[in-house]
Enzyme design. Structure first.
Site, PDB file in Angstrom:
ATOM      1  N   ASP A   1      -0.725   5.353  -4.409  1.00 62.82           N
ATOM      2  CA  ASP A   1      -0.134   4.182  -3.863  1.00 62.82           C
ATOM      3  C   ASP A   1       0.623   4.863  -2.743  1.00 62.82           C
ATOM      4  O   ASP A   1       1.691   5.649  -3.030  1.00 62.82           O
ATOM      5  CB  ASP A   1       0.854   3.267  -4.769  1.00 62.82           C
ATOM      6  CG  ASP A   1       1.400   2.217  -4.061  1.00 62.82           C
ATOM      7  OD1 ASP A   1       1.295   1.036  -4.879  1.00 62.82           O
ATOM      8  OD2 ASP A   1       1.839   2.444  -3.045  1.00 62.82           O
TER       9      ASP A   1
ATOM     10  N   GLU B   1      -4.268   3.158  -1.697  1.00 62.19           N
ATOM     11  CA  GLU B   1      -3.379   1.848  -1.479  1.00 62.19           C
ATOM     12  C   GLU B   1      -2.281   2.065  -0.378  1.00 62.19           C
ATOM     13  O   GLU B   1      -1.596   2.957  -0.460  1.00 62.19           O
ATOM     14  CB  GLU B   1      -2.631   1.398  -2.630  1.00 62.19           C
ATOM     15  CG  GLU B   1      -1.994   0.298  -2.847  1.00 62.19           C
ATOM     16  CD  GLU B   1      -1.584  -0.231  -3.993  1.00 62.19           C
ATOM     17  OE1 GLU B   1      -2.430  -0.228  -4.833  1.00 62.19           O
ATOM     18  OE2 GLU B   1      -0.525  -1.109  -4.166  1.00 62.19           O
TER      19      GLU B   1
ATOM     20  N   GLU C   1       0.458  -6.159  -0.671  1.00 60.67           N
ATOM     21  CA  GLU C   1       1.519  -6.269  -1.242  1.00 60.67           C
ATOM     22  C   GLU C   1       2.572  -7.065  -0.295  1.00 60.67           C
ATOM     23  O   GLU C   1       3.602  -7.640  -0.895  1.00 60.67           O
ATOM     24  CB  GLU C   1       2.137  -5.499  -2.324  1.00 60.67           C
ATOM     25  CG  GLU C   1       2.594  -4.284  -1.877  1.00 60.67           C
ATOM     26  CD  GLU C   1       2.860  -3.061  -2.649  1.00 60.67           C
ATOM     27  OE1 GLU C   1       2.036  -2.628  -3.342  1.00 60.67           O
ATOM     28  OE2 GLU C   1       3.916  -2.859  -3.181  1.00 60.67           O
TER      29      GLU C   1
ATOM     30  N   ASP D   1       1.298 -10.065  -3.516  1.00 61.54           N
ATOM     31  CA  ASP D   1       2.324 -10.208  -4.655  1.00 61.54           C
ATOM     32  C   ASP D   1       2.806 -11.865  -4.496  1.00 61.54           C
ATOM     33  O   ASP D   1       3.109 -12.434  -3.725  1.00 61.54           O
ATOM     34  CB  ASP D   1       3.619  -9.486  -4.371  1.00 61.54           C
ATOM     35  CG  ASP D   1       4.784  -9.655  -5.460  1.00 61.54           C
ATOM     36  OD1 ASP D   1       4.893  -8.747  -6.186  1.00 61.54           O
ATOM     37  OD2 ASP D   1       5.200 -10.787  -5.661  1.00 61.54           O
TER      38      ASP D   1
ATOM     39  N   HIS E   1      -0.441  -7.762  -6.835  1.00 62.90           N
ATOM     40  CA  HIS E   1       0.639  -6.909  -6.798  1.00 62.90           C
ATOM     41  C   HIS E   1       1.225  -7.137  -8.241  1.00 62.90           C
ATOM     42  O   HIS E   1       1.496  -8.358  -8.490  1.00 62.90           O
ATOM     43  CB  HIS E   1       1.611  -6.649  -5.707  1.00 62.90           C
ATOM     44  CG  HIS E   1       2.857  -5.742  -6.022  1.00 62.90           C
ATOM     45  ND1 HIS E   1       3.767  -6.400  -6.197  1.00 62.90           N
ATOM     46  CD2 HIS E   1       2.993  -4.665  -6.324  1.00 62.90           C
ATOM     47  CE1 HIS E   1       4.798  -5.345  -6.388  1.00 62.90           C
ATOM     48  NE2 HIS E   1       4.196  -4.215  -6.420  1.00 62.90           N
TER      49      HIS E   1
ATOM     50  N   GLU F   1      -2.487  -5.628 -12.412  1.00 65.85           N
ATOM     51  CA  GLU F   1      -1.665  -4.589 -12.462  1.00 65.85           C
ATOM     52  C   GLU F   1      -0.676  -4.709 -13.397  1.00 65.85           C
ATOM     53  O   GLU F   1       0.020  -5.711 -13.745  1.00 65.85           O
ATOM     54  CB  GLU F   1      -1.148  -4.227 -11.015  1.00 65.85           C
ATOM     55  CG  GLU F   1       0.097  -3.002 -11.070  1.00 65.85           C
ATOM     56  CD  GLU F   1       0.597  -2.924  -9.470  1.00 65.85           C
ATOM     57  OE1 GLU F   1       0.448  -3.781  -8.890  1.00 65.85           O
ATOM     58  OE2 GLU F   1       1.254  -1.822  -9.444  1.00 65.85           O
TER      59      GLU F   1
END
Ligand SMILES: C[C@H](O)[C@H](O)[C@@H](O)[C@@H](O)C(=O)O
Ligand SMILES: [Mg+2]
Length: 394
Positions: free
Chosen positions: A214, A240, A268, A291, A318, A338
């Protein structure tokens, strides 16, 4: 049912973890020299809190219906978001029917277009929208996944985000996503350290366990390309959020640059169906990661997901606790979810939005039975031990 209306909307703020999960104490893996767009400034390189990642805090939206039922939700937003709820958005809710979710969303979005569109305002709209879905579920005594049309699977599977994918593997997760620690400002030495960390983790987990990196918006195209190429020999599954959310062109180029088989993911910090349309139509990524507490809420995520499905793209939200679990359970193109490891050393499973949500479920052996979510609304209650503050009491 049809004549139940919204009587009161209240906006509170909370500090200390929870929905603003970056708001953690010293020594937590989530704030330990993680590469960010601010890492070019040495004074802001060690800690994301130093540049304000936790400046907002949690927004709690509470909606009370005419029959006394109360729905709520939490997201990142704090005092400025509370201001927007009380001073601007409440007028579209109070007096409306509890079933007017689509209309309320449109009025919240259109009325804030002149200062919103992304970021804090869409976080705020998301919090209100999630509270509306929680309220409707509690009035109808149905879990949100049933309001969405029902689950397509009996069990959710999770990958874990945190500093210890090796421990996540032992806990039964299907993969481990690590934060990238060094960005372009640390040059070739930093790149080498990033790859050494990945190599070490690959050694520990063996050849088949998913490993992801990430990059939290912190790289440039050239660095991301070199990282991807270097990471390929260690079987990196996806890279990511390598670039700025606004660099759609960079993502499209990165997706062409990465080794065949490696996935590019992002989203996200993207918002609304229009933002995700850009990502999808410009071929920016293989998996979008909205998200649900930041992209516009559940009402908007349903639209985003349908768009992604038409593009054969996966939607893996997310990490956003129960708010994404109920959604993932109902979507064919959301095969896994996740889970953010919020224990400071990423060595045990604790509720993601701890301590704010009573009854917040966690994966067991990396999985979650759908039955765990079979409670009205999102199936959680606000922890009464949390000291709510209502800064803009009306
Ligand atoms: C681990 C990452 O640096 C972020 O803290 C995390 O919140 C987010 O990017 C994620 O994908 O979980
Ligand atoms: Mg991320």
């Amino acid at each position: 049912m049809g004549n139940i209306t919204i009587k009161h909307v209240r906006a509170f703020v909370l500090r200390g973890g929870g929905a603003d999960y970056h708001d953690q104490a010293d020594g937590h893996w989530i704030d330990d020299h993680i590469s960010t767009p601010m890492s070019k400034y040495p004074e802001y390189r060690q800690s994301r809190r130093s540049f304000g990642i936790n400046v907002l805090g949690t927004l709690v939206v509470e909606i009370e219906a005419s029959d006394g039922t109360v729905g709520f939700a939490v997201t990142t937003g704090g005092e400025p978001a509370a201001y927007i709820v009380e001073k601007h958005l409440a007028r579209f809710l109070e007096g409306a029917r509890v079933t007017d979710i689509e209309k309320i969303w449109d009025q919240m979005y259109q009325s804030t277009l002149y200062y919103g569109r992304k970021g804090l305002v869409i976080n705020t709209i998301s919090g209100v929208d999630l509270a509306l879905w929680d309220l409707l579920g509690k009035i109808r005594q149905e879990p949100v996944h049933q309001l969405l049309g029902g689950a397509v699977r009996d069990e959710l599977q999770f990958y874990a985000t945190g500093a210890r994918p090796d421990l996540a593997q032992k806990m039964g997760f299907i993969g481990g996503k690590m934060p990238l620690h060094h960005g372009p400002a640390e040059g070739e030495e930093g790149l080498r350290k990033n790859l050494e960390e990945l190599a070490t983790m690959r050694e520990r987990v063996g050849p088949d366990f998913w490993l992801m990196l990430d990059c939290w918006m912190s790289l440039d195209l050239n660095y991301a390309t070199k990282l991807a190429i270097g990471a390929h020999e260690y079987g990196l599954k996806w890279i990511e959020e390598a670039l700025s959310p606004d660099d759609y062109w960079g993502y499209a180029a990165l997706r062409n640059n990465v080794p065949k088989g490696m996935l590019v993911t992002t989203g996200e910090h993207e918002a609304t169906r229009w933002g995700f349309r850009m990502l999808l139509e410009m071929g920016c990524c293989d998996i979008i990661q909205p998200d649900v507490g930041w992209c516009g809420g559940l009402t908007e995520l349903v639209k985003i997901s349908a768009l992604a499905d038409a593009h054969n793209a996966m939607v893996v939200p997310h990490g956003s606790s129960v708010y994404s679990y109920h959604f993932v359970a109902t979507r064919q193109n959301s095969p896994f979810a996740e889970f953010l490891m919020m224990a400071p050393k990423a060595d045990e499973v604790v509720p993601m939005f701890h301590p704010q949500l009573l009854g917040e479920p966690v994966p067991i052996n990396g999985r979650m039975r759908l039955s765990v979510l079979d409670k009205p609304g999102f199936g959680v209650d606000l922890n009464p031990a949390c000291q709510l503050h209502r800064p803009y009491n009306r």
